[in-house]
Design a protein around this motif. Structure first.
Motif, PDB file in Angstrom:
ATOM      1  N   SER A 147       9.832  10.909   7.304  1.00  0.00           N
ATOM      2  CA  SER A 147       9.132  10.192   6.236  1.00  0.00           C
ATOM      3  C   SER A 147       7.657  10.577   6.183  1.00  0.00           C
ATOM      4  O   SER A 147       7.078  10.720   5.105  1.00  0.00           O
ATOM      5  CB  SER A 147       9.268   8.679   6.445  1.00  0.00           C
ATOM      6  N   LEU A 148       7.042  10.723   7.349  1.00  0.00           N
ATOM      7  CA  LEU A 148       5.639  11.127   7.421  1.00  0.00           C
ATOM      8  C   LEU A 148       5.432  12.497   6.787  1.00  0.00           C
ATOM      9  O   LEU A 148       4.494  12.704   6.000  1.00  0.00           O
ATOM     10  CB  LEU A 148       5.190  11.142   8.886  1.00  0.00           C
ATOM     11  N   LEU A 149       6.311  13.444   7.109  1.00  0.00           N
ATOM     12  CA  LEU A 149       6.183  14.789   6.550  1.00  0.00           C
ATOM     13  C   LEU A 149       6.383  14.776   5.037  1.00  0.00           C
ATOM     14  O   LEU A 149       5.700  15.504   4.305  1.00  0.00           O
ATOM     15  CB  LEU A 149       7.180  15.730   7.222  1.00  0.00           C
ATOM     16  N   GLU A 150       7.311  13.956   4.555  1.00  0.00           N
ATOM     17  CA  GLU A 150       7.478  13.822   3.103  1.00  0.00           C
ATOM     18  C   GLU A 150       6.207  13.270   2.468  1.00  0.00           C
ATOM     19  O   GLU A 150       5.762  13.749   1.413  1.00  0.00           O
ATOM     20  CB  GLU A 150       8.663  12.896   2.806  1.00  0.00           C
ATOM     21  N   TYR A 151       5.612  12.276   3.103  1.00  0.00           N
ATOM     22  CA  TYR A 151       4.387  11.655   2.594  1.00  0.00           C
ATOM     23  C   TYR A 151       3.246  12.668   2.535  1.00  0.00           C
ATOM     24  O   TYR A 151       2.344  12.557   1.700  1.00  0.00           O
ATOM     25  CB  TYR A 151       4.012  10.485   3.507  1.00  0.00           C
ATOM     26  N   ALA A 152       3.302  13.645   3.433  1.00  0.00           N
ATOM     27  CA  ALA A 152       2.259  14.678   3.485  1.00  0.00           C
ATOM     28  C   ALA A 152       2.619  15.906   2.664  1.00  0.00           C
ATOM     29  O   ALA A 152       1.987  16.959   2.810  1.00  0.00           O
ATOM     30  CB  ALA A 152       1.990  15.074   4.930  1.00  0.00           C
ATOM     31  N   GLY A 153       3.649  15.809   1.820  1.00  0.00           N
ATOM     32  CA  GLY A 153       3.918  16.873   0.864  1.00  0.00           C
ATOM     33  C   GLY A 153       4.955  17.899   1.250  1.00  0.00           C
ATOM     34  O   GLY A 153       5.081  18.931   0.586  1.00  0.00           O
ATOM     35  N   HIS A 154       5.734  17.652   2.318  1.00  0.00           N
ATOM     36  CA  HIS A 154       6.796  18.577   2.705  1.00  0.00           C
ATOM     37  C   HIS A 154       8.115  18.204   2.023  1.00  0.00           C
ATOM     38  O   HIS A 154       8.337  17.049   1.641  1.00  0.00           O
ATOM     39  CB  HIS A 154       7.007  18.554   4.221  1.00  0.00           C
ATOM     40  N   ASP A 155       8.981  19.170   1.896  1.00  0.00           N
ATOM     41  CA  ASP A 155      10.343  18.965   1.398  1.00  0.00           C
ATOM     42  C   ASP A 155      11.246  18.865   2.631  1.00  0.00           C
ATOM     43  O   ASP A 155      11.532  19.873   3.282  1.00  0.00           O
ATOM     44  CB  ASP A 155      10.745  20.141   0.506  1.00  0.00           C
ATOM     45  N   VAL A 156      11.698  17.650   2.946  1.00  0.00           N
ATOM     46  CA  VAL A 156      12.330  17.389   4.237  1.00  0.00           C
ATOM     47  C   VAL A 156      13.832  17.165   4.097  1.00  0.00           C
ATOM     48  O   VAL A 156      14.291  16.467   3.193  1.00  0.00           O
ATOM     49  CB  VAL A 156      11.697  16.146   4.910  1.00  0.00           C
ATOM     50  N   THR A 157      14.585  17.754   5.023  1.00  0.00           N
ATOM     51  CA  THR A 157      16.020  17.491   5.152  1.00  0.00           C
ATOM     52  C   THR A 157      16.268  16.829   6.507  1.00  0.00           C
ATOM     53  O   THR A 157      15.880  17.363   7.545  1.00  0.00           O
ATOM     54  CB  THR A 157      16.835  18.793   5.059  1.00  0.00           C
ATOM     55  N   ARG A 158      16.906  15.660   6.478  1.00  0.00           N
ATOM     56  CA  ARG A 158      17.265  14.948   7.702  1.00  0.00           C
ATOM     57  C   ARG A 158      18.679  15.376   8.102  1.00  0.00           C
ATOM     58  O   ARG A 158      19.604  15.260   7.296  1.00  0.00           O
ATOM     59  CB  ARG A 158      17.231  13.435   7.475  1.00  0.00           C
ATOM     60  N   GLU A 159      18.847  15.822   9.327  1.00  0.00           N
ATOM     61  CA  GLU A 159      20.134  16.417   9.719  1.00  0.00           C
ATOM     62  C   GLU A 159      20.622  15.904  11.068  1.00  0.00           C
ATOM     63  O   GLU A 159      19.833  15.677  11.989  1.00  0.00           O
ATOM     64  CB  GLU A 159      19.994  17.940   9.763  1.00  0.00           C
ATOM     65  N   TYR A 160      21.928  15.735  11.147  1.00  0.00           N
ATOM     66  CA  TYR A 160      22.621  15.303  12.366  1.00  0.00           C
ATOM     67  C   TYR A 160      23.597  16.406  12.750  1.00  0.00           C
ATOM     68  O   TYR A 160      24.445  16.795  11.962  1.00  0.00           O
ATOM     69  CB  TYR A 160      23.362  13.990  12.076  1.00  0.00           C
ATOM     70  N   TYR A 161      23.468  16.907  13.965  1.00  0.00           N
ATOM     71  CA  TYR A 161      24.365  17.949  14.469  1.00  0.00           C
ATOM     72  C   TYR A 161      25.479  17.274  15.257  1.00  0.00           C
ATOM     73  O   TYR A 161      25.229  16.661  16.301  1.00  0.00           O
ATOM     74  CB  TYR A 161      23.578  18.911  15.356  1.00  0.00           C
ATOM     75  N   ILE A 162      26.701  17.373  14.767  1.00  0.00           N
ATOM     76  CA  ILE A 162      27.840  16.706  15.409  1.00  0.00           C
ATOM     77  C   ILE A 162      28.356  17.592  16.538  1.00  0.00           C
ATOM     78  O   ILE A 162      28.903  18.672  16.294  1.00  0.00           O
ATOM     79  CB  ILE A 162      28.979  16.460  14.394  1.00  0.00           C
ATOM     80  N   ASN A 163      28.195  17.146  17.761  1.00  0.00           N
ATOM     81  CA  ASN A 163      28.657  17.916  18.918  1.00  0.00           C
ATOM     82  C   ASN A 163      30.163  17.690  19.124  1.00  0.00           C
ATOM     83  O   ASN A 163      30.588  17.015  20.065  1.00  0.00           O
ATOM     84  CB  ASN A 163      27.873  17.502  20.166  1.00  0.00           C
ATOM     85  N   ASP A 164      30.949  18.251  18.218  1.00  0.00           N
ATOM     86  CA  ASP A 164      32.393  18.027  18.254  1.00  0.00           C
ATOM     87  C   ASP A 164      33.163  19.277  18.665  1.00  0.00           C
ATOM     88  O   ASP A 164      34.368  19.379  18.443  1.00  0.00           O
ATOM     89  CB  ASP A 164      32.894  17.540  16.894  1.00  0.00           C
ATOM     90  N   GLY A 165      32.466  20.232  19.289  1.00  0.00           N
ATOM     91  CA  GLY A 165      33.137  21.469  19.658  1.00  0.00           C
ATOM     92  C   GLY A 165      33.448  21.606  21.130  1.00  0.00           C
ATOM     93  O   GLY A 165      34.091  22.564  21.558  1.00  0.00           O
ATOM     94  N   GLY A 166      33.006  20.618  21.939  1.00  0.00           N
ATOM     95  CA  GLY A 166      33.150  20.743  23.386  1.00  0.00           C
ATOM     96  C   GLY A 166      34.265  19.900  23.970  1.00  0.00           C
ATOM     97  O   GLY A 166      34.994  19.188  23.267  1.00  0.00           O
ATOM     98  N   ALA A 167      34.364  19.958  25.293  1.00  0.00           N
ATOM     99  CA  ALA A 167      35.444  19.278  26.014  1.00  0.00           C
ATOM    100  C   ALA A 167      35.339  17.771  25.934  1.00  0.00           C
ATOM    101  O   ALA A 167      36.340  17.051  26.114  1.00  0.00           O
ATOM    102  CB  ALA A 167      35.439  19.726  27.471  1.00  0.00           C
ATOM    103  N   GLN A 168      34.110  17.227  25.667  1.00  0.00           N
ATOM    104  CA  GLN A 168      33.946  15.783  25.652  1.00  0.00           C
ATOM    105  C   GLN A 168      34.774  15.130  24.537  1.00  0.00           C
ATOM    106  O   GLN A 168      35.161  13.961  24.637  1.00  0.00           O
ATOM    107  CB  GLN A 168      32.466  15.391  25.519  1.00  0.00           C
ATOM    108  N   VAL A 169      35.071  15.888  23.469  1.00  0.00           N
ATOM    109  CA  VAL A 169      35.868  15.320  22.384  1.00  0.00           C
ATOM    110  C   VAL A 169      37.351  15.270  22.786  1.00  0.00           C
ATOM    111  O   VAL A 169      38.101  14.401  22.341  1.00  0.00           O
ATOM    112  CB  VAL A 169      35.657  16.103  21.079  1.00  0.00           C
ATOM    113  N   ASP A 170      37.764  16.182  23.661  1.00  0.00           N
ATOM    114  CA  ASP A 170      39.112  16.086  24.218  1.00  0.00           C
ATOM    115  C   ASP A 170      39.232  14.836  25.091  1.00  0.00           C
ATOM    116  O   ASP A 170      40.261  14.147  25.083  1.00  0.00           O
ATOM    117  CB  ASP A 170      39.438  17.325  25.058  1.00  0.00           C
ATOM    118  N   VAL A 171      38.174  14.540  25.855  1.00  0.00           N
ATOM    119  CA  VAL A 171      38.161  13.327  26.675  1.00  0.00           C
ATOM    120  C   VAL A 171      38.254  12.098  25.781  1.00  0.00           C
ATOM    121  O   VAL A 171      38.963  11.132  26.088  1.00  0.00           O
ATOM    122  CB  VAL A 171      36.894  13.271  27.550  1.00  0.00           C
TER     123      VAL A 171
END
Length: 573
Positions: A152-176
């Protein structure tokens, strides 16, 4: 409107005039000339270091430059006093009309403080990115709040911002996760189950097991995991992502992009990223030195596929493929950041937990190599949060099984309090979160103190409306307490640019507390001096002039809280 920038422009114009007159040599750089608040408000309204930074390149004494500059500046109507201090600092006092004009400017511009500094630069802010294996915990909460406020701060200062979530669904923990859901599925069928080490025993999987039963009936009962692992993995991951989205919504966080790690596997995208590095001569087959602290007999040298990350600032080269041919954890992360670069982002920001500190250099090296140094990556680490209640550490959540959840915290104190308190320390400093303190109505509780300031202004405005006061006319600023508030308002645009440049949204919380403190001091001064009260009995014109300053305070507090994701209080209860 940025008063500090305006006065700096005045200083630069005066310096250029001195060059034109021969009082300063030509070809001096004024890049390091600043105009800032003085360390002590008693010294003036603003201070410039111009004489100090120009003395050496000009071959002159700083006081000589400062005295000549002072003479130039005082010819401007905005400058009442330009006083040389110490070895050559120049303290400035502005005309009272400047401060009245500032308040008018704030009231005439709902976007006061917004900056074009970012110039539309495309910035990707990746934050939270928790494994989709359960609800978000309090550590994720801090990362979520910090990342969201930074975006939000970067948007307020004039940047074009994308908020992103990286889903860690490729490892063994998802098998667990899938195996854990299968146990809850069997439980939903009335079977007694035992959770082996490494599985997730939290109660949050009970409804997931029931939902699986509702969908597939007894199709998986008594079957080996080769029959159900892939399907339950997909089912459970989707359910956990729904849970995570709900948790984030409770905190007021909404992502623009959810990017799946799994989408990188079997699609050639990892191979493509590594091929880009190989084309630059940065992928090779080699054997790493044993890790520090390992005895030779404990170390088995193996040839691996390595990324020459030392060419881009890392301490050692990093493996991207294991000796058995499978990818390391680092390989898909390289591919993911390559994807960001290919999407055209000008800058990348990753918000990691403190336990990822060892990952920073290799990730920066990868982005530097993939972008040929064009795209900067800033990795922000969020330190641990310690929770206290009734003077003791807060207990774990039974629902989560092993940790305190984001939901636990928000349900206790609300989203606004959670967000503000999480930003009262710099991201890389530990944070103590005391459930009793954060709900306390005192000056020691910054979120209350800031909210109370906004609520007080709203109360004044409601009373003014009841009295039929029309909020027009020139602001009246006469007392030192009023000037102190106006000076703090002037700092807002400057503060925004500093905070955005340094990626430090906690500066906003600190500033709001200081502004609230100055405002409350003015309010309390009115108890002793009736002429300072915002509502002047029987004089609506005077009241309108006095109310202008608190109205401007409310504009800035509302904007600042908006950046932090906190709702301004209309009244305190």
């Amino acid at each position: 409107m940025n008063l500090f920038a305006d006065i700096r422009s005045l200083v630069i114009d005066a310096l250029n005039a001195m060059v034109a007159e021969g009082a300063l040599p030509e070809r001096l750089s004024f890049d390091n000339v600043t105009v800032e608040p003085p360390r002590d408000a008693a010294h003036g309204d603003m201070a410039t270091n111009a004489a100090m930074v120009l003395a050496k390149p000009a071959g002159m004494k700083p006081r000589d430059i400062a005295e000549a500059l002072a003479g130039k500046l005082t010819t401007d109507d905005r400058i009442d006093v330009a006083e040389v201090a110490g070895p050559g600092f120049l303290n400035l006092r502005l005309n009272a009309a400047v401060w009245a004009g500032l308040v008018e400017g704030v009231l005439g511009n709902a976007g006061y403080g917004r900056s074009s500094m970012g110039a539309g630069q495309k910035v990707n802010v990746e934050y939270v990115s928790a494994n989709p294996t359960g609800p978000l915990h309090v550590g994720h909460t801090r990362g979520a709040v910090f990342g969201d406020a930074l975006a939000s701060l970067l948007e307020y200062a004039g940047h074009d911002v994308t908020r992103e979530y990286y889903i860690n669904d490729g490892g063994a923990q998802v098998d667990v996760l899938a195996r854990s859901v299968y146990l809850r599925y069997l439980e939903a069928h009335g079977q007694e189950v035992a959770f082996a080490d490494g599985t997730y025993p939290g109660d949050y999987l009970v409804p997931v097991g029931q939902a699986l039963k509702d969908q597939v009936g007894d199709a998986f009962v008594g079957k080996g995991e080769q029959y159900w692992l892939a399907e339950i993995r997909k089912f459970a991951t989707e359910k956990m992502l729904d849970l995570i989205r709900e948790d984030l919504a409770m905190l007021g966080v909404k992502m623009d992009v959810f990017f799946s790690e799994k989408s990188l596997y079997g699609t050639g995208r990892i191979e493509e990223a590594l091929a880009a590095l190989k084309d630059k001569g940065l992928i090779y087959e080699g054997v790493l030195e044993p890790p520090k602290g390992k005895k030779p007999e404990d170390w088995e040298p193996r040839e691996q596929t390595l990324f020459k990350s030392t060419d881009h600032g890392d301490d050692v080269d990093r493996p991207v493929k294991k000796s058995d041919g499978s990818w390391t954890y680092f390989a898909p992360d390289i591919a993911y950041h390559f994807d960001k670069i290919e999407r055209g982002f000008d800058a990348l920001i990753d918000v990691f937990g403190a336990d990822h500190g060892g990952y920073v250099k290799r990730m920066k090296a990868a982005v530097s190599a993939l972008s040929d140094g064009r795209v900067p990556l800033d990795v922000k680490l969020t330190q641990l949060v310690k929770l206290y209640k009734n003077g003791a550490p807060f207990k774990m959540s039974k629902r989560a099984g092993t940790f305190v959840t984001l939901r636990d915290v928000v349900e206790q104190v609300g989203s606004d309090v959670t967000r503000f308190v999480m930003l009262t320390r710099k991201n890389d400093a530990p944070l103590d979160f005391d459930f009793d303190k954060v709900l306390e109505q005192s000056r020691d509780n910054p979120v209350f103190y800031v909210q109370y300031a906004h609520a007080r202004v709203r109360s004044v405005l409601r009373k003014a409306d009841d009295q039929g006061i029309v909020l027009t006319g020139t602001p009246r600023i006469e007392d030192e307490a009023e000037f102190a508030v106006a000076r703090k308002l002037a700092e807002w645009p400057r503060l925004i640019e500093i905070a955005a440049r340094t990626h430090e949204p906690h500066r906003i919380a600190f500033y709001l507390y200081e502004l609230a403190s100055d405002f409350h001091a003015l309010w309390n001064r009115g108890n002793d001096k009736p002429e300072l009260r915002f509502l002047q009995d029987g004089n609506n014109a005077s009241s309108a002039a006095k109310i202008a300053l608190p109205r401007a305070v409310a504009v800035v507090i509302s904007s600042g809280l908006g950046i932090l994701g906190v709702t301004p209080a209309e009244e305190m209860r």
